[in-house]
Design an enzyme around this catalytic site. Structure first.
Site, PDB file in Angstrom:
ATOM      1  N   GLY A  95      -2.989  14.901  -0.105  1.00  0.00           N
ATOM      2  CA  GLY A  95      -3.376  14.098  -1.272  1.00  0.00           C
ATOM      3  C   GLY A  95      -4.837  14.384  -1.545  1.00  0.00           C
ATOM      4  N   ASN A  96      -5.603  13.335  -1.885  1.00  0.00           N
ATOM      5  CA  ASN A  96      -7.046  13.540  -1.976  1.00  0.00           C
ATOM      6  C   ASN A  96      -7.605  13.905  -0.614  1.00  0.00           C
ATOM      7  OD1 ASN A  96      -8.127  13.381  -4.557  1.00  0.00           O
ATOM      8  ND2 ASN A  96      -7.656  11.199  -4.627  1.00  0.00           N
ATOM      9  N   GLY A  97      -7.134  13.153   0.399  1.00  0.00           N
ATOM     10  CA  GLY A  97      -7.383  13.560   1.781  1.00  0.00           C
ATOM     11  C   GLY A  97      -6.150  14.300   2.268  1.00  0.00           C
ATOM     12  N   ASP A 102      -9.247  17.609  -8.509  1.00  0.00           N
ATOM     13  CA  ASP A 102      -7.834  17.336  -8.797  1.00  0.00           C
ATOM     14  C   ASP A 102      -7.079  18.656  -8.943  1.00  0.00           C
ATOM     15  OD1 ASP A 102      -5.359  16.750 -10.231  1.00  0.00           O
ATOM     16  OD2 ASP A 102      -6.191  14.732 -10.426  1.00  0.00           O
ATOM     17  N   ASN A 112      -4.486  -3.738   2.092  1.00  0.00           N
ATOM     18  CA  ASN A 112      -5.203  -2.506   2.410  1.00  0.00           C
ATOM     19  C   ASN A 112      -6.602  -2.653   1.827  1.00  0.00           C
ATOM     20  OD1 ASN A 112      -6.244   0.039   2.601  1.00  0.00           O
ATOM     21  ND2 ASN A 112      -4.483   1.079   1.691  1.00  0.00           N
ATOM     22  N   LYS A 155      -6.083  -3.438  -2.006  1.00  0.00           N
ATOM     23  CA  LYS A 155      -4.736  -3.244  -2.560  1.00  0.00           C
ATOM     24  C   LYS A 155      -3.815  -4.209  -1.819  1.00  0.00           C
ATOM     25  CE  LYS A 155      -5.324   1.661  -3.356  1.00  0.00           C
ATOM     26  NZ  LYS A 155      -5.371   2.823  -2.501  1.00  0.00           N
ATOM     27  N   HIS A 197      -4.205   9.075   8.847  1.00  0.00           N
ATOM     28  CA  HIS A 197      -2.943   9.079   8.077  1.00  0.00           C
ATOM     29  C   HIS A 197      -1.737   8.835   8.986  1.00  0.00           C
ATOM     30  CE1 HIS A 197      -4.888  12.054   4.987  1.00  0.00           C
ATOM     31  NE2 HIS A 197      -5.026  10.823   4.550  1.00  0.00           N
ATOM     32  N   GLU A 249       3.263   3.978   2.935  1.00  0.00           N
ATOM     33  CA  GLU A 249       2.558   3.373   4.078  1.00  0.00           C
ATOM     34  C   GLU A 249       2.708   1.850   4.072  1.00  0.00           C
ATOM     35  OE1 GLU A 249      -0.433   6.133   2.640  1.00  0.00           O
ATOM     36  OE2 GLU A 249      -1.374   5.971   4.603  1.00  0.00           O
ATOM     37  N   ARG A 275      -3.785  -2.917   6.922  1.00  0.00           N
ATOM     38  CA  ARG A 275      -4.092  -1.539   7.288  1.00  0.00           C
ATOM     39  C   ARG A 275      -5.503  -1.540   7.873  1.00  0.00           C
ATOM     40  NH1 ARG A 275      -6.552   3.159   3.696  1.00  0.00           N
ATOM     41  NH2 ARG A 275      -6.476   4.782   5.278  1.00  0.00           N
ATOM     42  N   ARG A 321     -13.573  17.489   0.349  1.00  0.00           N
ATOM     43  CA  ARG A 321     -14.036  17.687   1.735  1.00  0.00           C
ATOM     44  C   ARG A 321     -13.803  19.125   2.188  1.00  0.00           C
ATOM     45  NH1 ARG A 321     -10.870  12.567   4.260  1.00  0.00           N
ATOM     46  NH2 ARG A 321     -10.475  11.899   2.143  1.00  0.00           N
ATOM     47  N   ARG A 334      -4.378  19.397 -10.234  1.00  0.00           N
ATOM     48  CA  ARG A 334      -3.781  19.672 -11.551  1.00  0.00           C
ATOM     49  C   ARG A 334      -4.787  20.384 -12.451  1.00  0.00           C
ATOM     50  NH1 ARG A 334      -1.671  13.605 -11.659  1.00  0.00           N
ATOM     51  NH2 ARG A 334      -3.681  13.499 -10.635  1.00  0.00           N
TER      52      ARG A 334
HETATM   53  P1  AMP Z   1      -3.065  10.953  -3.336  1.00  0.00           P
HETATM   54  O1  AMP Z   1      -4.399  10.914  -2.665  1.00  0.00           O
HETATM   55  O2  AMP Z   1      -1.915  11.017  -2.403  1.00  0.00           O
HETATM   56  O3  AMP Z   1      -2.915   9.894  -4.398  1.00  0.00           O
HETATM   57  O4  AMP Z   1      -3.012  12.353  -4.130  1.00  0.00           O
HETATM   58  C1  AMP Z   1      -3.851  12.557  -5.241  1.00  0.00           C
HETATM   59  C2  AMP Z   1      -3.855  14.022  -5.610  1.00  0.00           C
HETATM   60  O5  AMP Z   1      -2.524  14.504  -5.842  1.00  0.00           O
HETATM   61  C3  AMP Z   1      -4.562  14.272  -6.946  1.00  0.00           C
HETATM   62  O6  AMP Z   1      -5.923  14.465  -6.762  1.00  0.00           O
HETATM   63  C4  AMP Z   1      -3.906  15.510  -7.462  1.00  0.00           C
HETATM   64  O7  AMP Z   1      -4.675  16.620  -7.093  1.00  0.00           O
HETATM   65  C5  AMP Z   1      -2.595  15.602  -6.742  1.00  0.00           C
HETATM   66  N1  AMP Z   1      -1.459  15.575  -7.673  1.00  0.00           N
HETATM   67  C6  AMP Z   1      -0.808  14.497  -8.159  1.00  0.00           C
HETATM   68  N2  AMP Z   1       0.178  14.877  -8.982  1.00  0.00           N
HETATM   69  C7  AMP Z   1       0.172  16.234  -9.012  1.00  0.00           C
HETATM   70  C8  AMP Z   1       0.952  17.225  -9.677  1.00  0.00           C
HETATM   71  N3  AMP Z   1       1.955  16.899 -10.482  1.00  0.00           N
HETATM   72  N4  AMP Z   1       0.635  18.511  -9.464  1.00  0.00           N
HETATM   73  C9  AMP Z   1      -0.382  18.844  -8.652  1.00  0.00           C
HETATM   74  N5  AMP Z   1      -1.129  17.968  -8.001  1.00  0.00           N
HETATM   75  C10 AMP Z   1      -0.877  16.675  -8.162  1.00  0.00           C
END
Ligand code: AMP
Length: 397
Positions: free
Chosen positions: A209-211, A282, A7, A14, A179, A383, A90, A240, A284
């Site tokens: 996720g981030n996206g 984020d 990727n 990756k 995605h 993925e 990818r 975004r 969290r």
């Molecule tokens: P990804 O792009 O799929 O890796 O998702 C990343 C995002 O998932 C991070 O920016 C977090 O905002 C969110 N995330 C990960 N773990 C948690 C959690 N335990 N609670 C809330 N959001 C989370």
């Protein structure tokens, strides 16, 4: 059969090496800051985990570093490159050329090149990865797996924008969706989990996720998705905007004198959870601040949930009904409160989350109450495994 999955991002690589007999990952790694003399390579194989800082001026050098680790006499998992039977890449954008994964040949490379204009940051990296593998492992079959191809089944009424037709015909401006590998993977897993053929199901898959993107999957085929011509469309995301009134851009340009570059940065990097909360992209961090009474953080969370709820609602109507809603990716897999908020107050629609099940961690699982007519599932995305499986089914024999 050993399949190497690559990727390649604009400044990263990756990789995972799959043993397809067992379905296990034998080794994996990440190279960050590719294109610099200060790149970081992290490699993991079983108990071994190591980091090295090194100069990786391009993706060819990054792949050489990966291959050196995989074949290393002490921590490697293969003796030499001949043990890599096939490679899966990818590739972000396949335009409207690719409706599924394909074995790479010169024509495929030329088509991916034609799509560079549609994904200027991502497709060149994918191509660099493919070319590097041709150089290092000539003769090893390579497969391209596209983020866009799964959504090529959308009907025109879903993928066309109401611009004059020539913009579609001449410039290929349309919804592509992204995605796709993740939506396809979780849809398949959801069907397996429910013990039904995917052809009998209407699914809404939420990759958060981030996206973030949501897809409507009817009988195993994507019929609509929230990301569009680019991955900026649709849901509110970490940084975004998702969909906003396009006239806002004209206003910013005309009345605020912002350049296209400024606007691009604003929409892609400075908005979403980060922009509204003025704290973080984020969830969290934003969630913690909201619990401490920060109103901007609370609004950011409310909006994030509401955008997703809107899409889930509209896709339910688009398909007539929904059998299961599936959450995946960082937020979808982990954010208990966010899942609850997105589906709150939908009892009359037959969507009821069980709070106890929702709070549990684990792999593929159901979080809906027994009386919920619509199943709600959490399925961790994978993925890379989907790519490896595509490689196996295309070149495995
Ligand atoms: P990804 O792009 O799929 O890796 O998702 C990343 C995002 O998932 C991070 O920016 C977090 O905002 C969110 N995330 C990960 N773990 C948690 C959690 N335990 N609670 C809330 N959001 C989370």
């Amino acid at each position: 059969m050993n399949v190497l999955v690559l990727n390649a991002g604009s400044s990263s690589l990756k990789y995972q090496l799959f043993n397809m007999q067992t379905g296990e990952v034998s080794a994996k790694g990440v190279c960050d800051r590719v294109g610099t003399t200060e790149a970081l390579h992290v490699y993991e194989a079983g108990e071994v985990e190591q980091e090295e800082q090194l100069s990786l001026l391009n993706h060819l050098e990054a792949i050489k570093a990966a291959v050196a680790a995989l074949t290393h006499p002490h921590h490697g998992v293969i003796q030499d490159l001949s043990e890599i039977n096939a490679i899966g890449h990818r590739v972000v954008h396949g335009g409207d050329y690719f409706v599924e994964s394909v074995v790479i040949d010169d024509e495929v490379i030329a088509r991916i090149e034609e799509c560079v204009g549609l994904a200027p940051l991502h497709n060149p990296a994918g191509l660099a990865g493919i070319r590097a593998c041709v150089e290092l492992m000539e003769g090893t079959p390579q497969v391209a797996v596209f983020d866009t191809s799964f959504h090529q089944t959308m009907p025109a009424k879903a993928y066309r924008y109401p611009l004059p037709t020539k913009y579609f015909e001449d410039l290929k401006i349309r919804r592509y969706g992204f995605h796709g590998t993740s939506h396809r993977y979780v849809a398949q897993r959801a069907a397996e989990f429910l013990g039904k053929p995917v052809e009998d199901l209407r699914l809404i898959t939420c990759h958060l996720g981030n996206g973030c993107s949501i897809a409507a999957i009817n009988k195993g085929k994507s019929v609509d998705t929230s990301m569009g011509f680019t991955p900026l469309d649709g849901l509110m995301m970490g940084t975004r905007t998702g969909s906003i009134d396009p006239a806002i851009l004209l206003y910013l340009e005309d009345y605020q004198g912002m350049s296209a570059e400024d606007i691009n940065k604003l929409l892609n990097k400075e908005s979403g959870l980060l922009g509204v909360s003025e704290l973080s992209n984020d969830l969290r961090d934003v969630g913690t601040a909201a619990k401490d009474g920060n109103e901007k953080a609370q609004l950011a969370i409310d909006m994030y949930a509401y955008y997703a709820k809107r899409f889930i609602g509209s896709y339910t109507f688009a398909m007539g009904a929904v059998d299961a809603i599936v959450f995946t990716a960082g937020v979808g897999e982990n954010a208990v409160d966010m899942r609850q908020m997105m589906l709150e107050g939908l009892e009359e629609q037959g969507i009821i989350i069980d709070a106890e099940l929702n709070a549990k961690r684990g792999g593929d699982r159901s979080i809906s109450a027994d009386e919920s007519a619509v199943k709600v599932l959490v399925i961790p995305t994978n993925e890379e495994l989907m790519i490896a499986q595509d490689v196996k089914s295309l070149v495995g024999s």
